[in-house]
Enzyme design. Structure first.
Site, PDB file in Angstrom:
ATOM      1  N   SER A 145      53.270  18.287  13.752  1.00 32.68           N
ATOM      2  CA  SER A 145      54.393  19.441  14.172  1.00 32.68           C
ATOM      3  C   SER A 145      53.330  19.612  15.291  1.00 32.68           C
ATOM      4  O   SER A 145      52.431  19.415  15.630  1.00 32.68           O
ATOM      5  CB  SER A 145      54.304  20.708  13.129  1.00 32.68           C
ATOM      6  OG  SER A 145      54.657  20.001  12.322  1.00 32.68           O
ATOM      7  N   CYS A 146      54.466  19.764  16.408  1.00 31.92           N
ATOM      8  CA  CYS A 146      53.886  20.347  17.771  1.00 31.92           C
ATOM      9  C   CYS A 146      55.571  21.251  18.319  1.00 31.92           C
ATOM     10  O   CYS A 146      56.231  21.100  17.941  1.00 31.92           O
ATOM     11  CB  CYS A 146      54.291  19.005  18.805  1.00 31.92           C
ATOM     12  SG  CYS A 146      53.982  19.619  20.108  1.00 31.92           S
ATOM     13  N   VAL A 147      54.996  22.500  18.349  1.00 33.67           N
ATOM     14  CA  VAL A 147      55.339  23.963  18.602  1.00 33.67           C
ATOM     15  C   VAL A 147      54.820  24.168  19.970  1.00 33.67           C
ATOM     16  O   VAL A 147      53.721  24.190  20.198  1.00 33.67           O
ATOM     17  CB  VAL A 147      55.439  25.103  17.531  1.00 33.67           C
ATOM     18  CG1 VAL A 147      55.295  23.863  16.444  1.00 33.67           C
ATOM     19  CG2 VAL A 147      53.838  25.207  17.395  1.00 33.67           C
ATOM     20  N   CYS A 182      50.066  20.489  16.412  1.00 36.41           N
ATOM     21  CA  CYS A 182      49.517  21.248  18.008  1.00 36.41           C
ATOM     22  C   CYS A 182      50.680  21.691  18.820  1.00 36.41           C
ATOM     23  O   CYS A 182      51.686  22.827  17.952  1.00 36.41           O
ATOM     24  CB  CYS A 182      50.128  19.653  19.048  1.00 36.41           C
ATOM     25  SG  CYS A 182      49.737  17.700  18.320  1.00 36.41           S
TER      26      CYS A 182
END
Length: 124
Positions: free
Chosen positions: A103-105, A77
């Site tokens: 994963s969220c960055v 994401c």
């Protein structure tokens, strides 16, 4: 065997890539942004509306590939602003009830200056 996935119920690719690829029993989607496939435009200006449209686009690609949110094993994401993290999570949780790895960055800019993009890997 590699198979390209295409559905008119999700936005057309805006570059030289496929909406998704099936390889064996796995589906790899390209990042979905909040473009409404009917209009070709970003209809919502806030994170709630944009996240909802992204989830609709992902649902369409998953369905075309013969799979569903329950079979997603990993998401990546991208948010243009981590201040939107809680609002994004609330809508994300409604769709990804199986809680896949994620994963969220935060990123500086997304295509068409949208607020969110999500890609998934799913089992077919």
């Amino acid at each position: 065997m590699i198979k390209k996935v295409y559905t008119s119920a999700a936005p057309e690719a805006i570059g030289p890539y496929s909406q998704a690829i099936i390889c064996g029993n796995m589906l790899f989607t390209s990042g979905q942004i909040p473009i409404n496939p009917a209009s070709g435009d970003v209809d919502a200006e806030d994170i709630n509306g944009q996240t909802t449209q992204v989830m609709k686009n992902i649902a369409a690609v998953l369905a075309e590939a013969g799979t569903s949110f329950d079979k997603v094993i990993k998401t990546t994401c991208f948010l243009s602003d981590m201040a939107n993290f809680a609002a994004f999570n609330a809508i994300y949780a409604e769709y990804f009830t199986s809680k896949p790895a994620r994963s969220c960055v935060a990123v500086k800019t997304l295509p068409k200056n949208v607020l969110v993009e999500v890609e998934v890997i799913a089992e077919i």
